[in-house]
Scaffold this active site. Structure first.
Site, PDB file in Angstrom:
ATOM      1  N   LYS A  94      30.125  38.675 -13.547  1.00 13.20           N
ATOM      2  CA  LYS A  94      31.044  39.836 -13.544  1.00 13.20           C
ATOM      3  C   LYS A  94      31.354  40.309 -14.960  1.00 13.20           C
ATOM      4  O   LYS A  94      32.511  40.350 -15.398  1.00 13.20           O
ATOM      5  CB  LYS A  94      32.338  39.534 -12.806  1.00 13.20           C
ATOM      6  CG  LYS A  94      32.140  39.128 -11.351  1.00 13.20           C
ATOM      7  CD  LYS A  94      33.488  38.964 -10.654  1.00 13.20           C
ATOM      8  CE  LYS A  94      33.353  38.478  -9.240  1.00 13.20           C
ATOM      9  NZ  LYS A  94      32.946  37.066  -9.129  1.00 13.20           N
TER      10      LYS A  94
HETATM   11  P1  5BU Z   1      34.110  31.632  -0.670  1.00 11.38           P
HETATM   12  O1  5BU Z   1      34.332  30.177  -0.873  1.00 11.38           O
HETATM   13  O2  5BU Z   1      33.052  31.948   0.403  1.00 11.38           O
HETATM   14  O3  5BU Z   1      35.380  32.402  -0.476  1.00 11.38           O
HETATM   15  O4  5BU Z   1      33.481  32.100  -2.080  1.00 11.38           O
HETATM   16  C1  5BU Z   1      33.145  33.413  -2.358  1.00 11.38           C
HETATM   17  C2  5BU Z   1      32.421  33.512  -3.672  1.00 11.38           C
HETATM   18  O5  5BU Z   1      32.073  34.865  -3.924  1.00 11.38           O
HETATM   19  C3  5BU Z   1      33.205  33.057  -4.889  1.00 11.38           C
HETATM   20  O6  5BU Z   1      32.287  32.494  -5.813  1.00 11.38           O
HETATM   21  C4  5BU Z   1      33.768  34.327  -5.473  1.00 11.38           C
HETATM   22  O7  5BU Z   1      33.904  34.273  -6.884  1.00 11.38           O
HETATM   23  C5  5BU Z   1      32.712  35.321  -5.111  1.00 11.38           C
HETATM   24  N1  5BU Z   1      33.212  36.680  -4.870  1.00 11.38           N
HETATM   25  C6  5BU Z   1      34.097  36.997  -3.872  1.00 11.38           C
HETATM   26  O8  5BU Z   1      34.532  36.123  -3.131  1.00 11.38           O
HETATM   27  N2  5BU Z   1      34.497  38.285  -3.690  1.00 11.38           N
HETATM   28  C7  5BU Z   1      34.063  39.292  -4.461  1.00 11.38           C
HETATM   29  O9  5BU Z   1      34.419  40.447  -4.248  1.00 11.38           O
HETATM   30  C8  5BU Z   1      33.144  38.949  -5.499  1.00 11.38           C
HETATM   31  C9  5BU Z   1      32.731  37.656  -5.669  1.00 11.38           C
HETATM   32 BR1  5BU Z   1      32.516  40.259  -6.602  1.00 11.38          BR
END
Ligand code: 5BU
Length: 261
Positions: A94
């Site tokens: 990012k």
């Molecule tokens: P989760 O554990 O499935 O909630 O992780 C989601 C991942 O995707 C995590 O590494 C976030 O930093 C990443 N992410 C997100 O959740 N939402 C966004 O809008 C973006 C990245 Br851009």
């Protein structure tokens, strides 16, 4: 006439970034649109996850700066596992600064992201200089850029105008921008790959503003392509079995989209 709902193989012809073409062809041949968000904090855990879940995924998404024992040997191992299991690597960095700064952040520091990540993402907020800055760091390597159009978190500020402006910026850099992080497909064009985080088998939230949708709502209702799953897999009792469930749900949703075209 191909659209964002055409099959991945056909869409690869429209994508102008070789990394994006490669990803679409890999999704088609490996029959998976699942990305693992491997959010663990040690090199050993990351390598173990990549090795165990690698056969199920098209993409391994990393946050390299949460690893507390990082050495370059880690990214060498990840590249070897990417070859072994046929997945690509996406560093979820990012970037969000001026072109000159992101160039150094991409190529330098201790992580040297440009050397091992097939693709990275950047905020469109700073304007198109961020794309030029990142592009100037790749020096002939096959690399792709994903712009953040719409986040999954509650209360984010990326409204419809922001999303449209992000799409416009992508259209002005089709040789490097391969797609978006978004909750909804941004356009009907077959060339952009829409990737969606905030995915679980059931809708919900976490305690810190994350919002979850299902694979079907992302792919069928919102028209996106790649489901990005972190805790839904890595915190499961059996991450491998869980990854297979997400893979199946994501793939079947895709098959329904292309067959209803
Ligand atoms: P989760 O554990 O499935 O909630 O992780 C989601 C991942 O995707 C995590 O590494 C976030 O930093 C990443 N992410 C997100 O959740 N939402 C966004 O809008 C973006 C990245 Br851009």
């Amino acid at each position: 006439m191909e659209t964002s709902r055409s099959n991945y193989q056909k869409r690869a012809e429209y994508c102008q970034v070789s990394t994006g073409k490669k990803l679409l062809r890999l999704m088609d041949s490996k029959k998976t649109n699942l990305a693992l968000s491997a959010d663990v904090t040690t090199s050993a855990e990351l390598i173990s996850l990549a090795d165990r879940i690698g056969p199920e995924i098209c993409l391994l998404k990393t946050h390299i700066d949460i690893i507390h024992d990082f050495t370059p040997a880690l990214t060498t191992s990840l590249r070897e596992l990417a070859d072994k299991h046929q997945f690509m690597i996406f560093e979820d960095r990012k970037f969000a600064d001026i072109g000159n700064t992101v160039k150094s952040q991409f190529a330098g520091g201790i992580y040297k992201i440009v050397e091992w990540a097939d693709m990275v993402n950047a905020h469109s907020l700073p304007g198109p200089g961020i794309i030029d800055g990142l592009a100037s760091a790749i020096e002939g390597r096959d690399r792709g850029l994903i712009l953040l159009a719409e986040m999954s978190s509650r209360g984010h500020l990326m409204n419809v105008d922001y999303m449209h402006a992000t799409l416009k910026m992508a259209k002005e850099h089709p040789e490097f921008v391969m797609g978006f992080i978004t909750q909804h497909a941004l356009s009907d064009s077959p060339q952009w790959i829409n990737m969606t985080p905030g995915i679980k088998l059931f809708p919900g939230t976490d305690a810190l503003g994350q919002q979850y949708n299902t694979p079907e709502s992302a792919i069928i209702e919102n028209g996106t392509d790649v489901i990005i799953v972190g805790r839904g897999i890595i915190q499961a009792d059996n991450p491998q079995a869980e990854a297979q469930k997400y893979r199946e749900r994501g793939w079947n949703a895709y098959l329904r989209c292309i067959s209803s075209k």
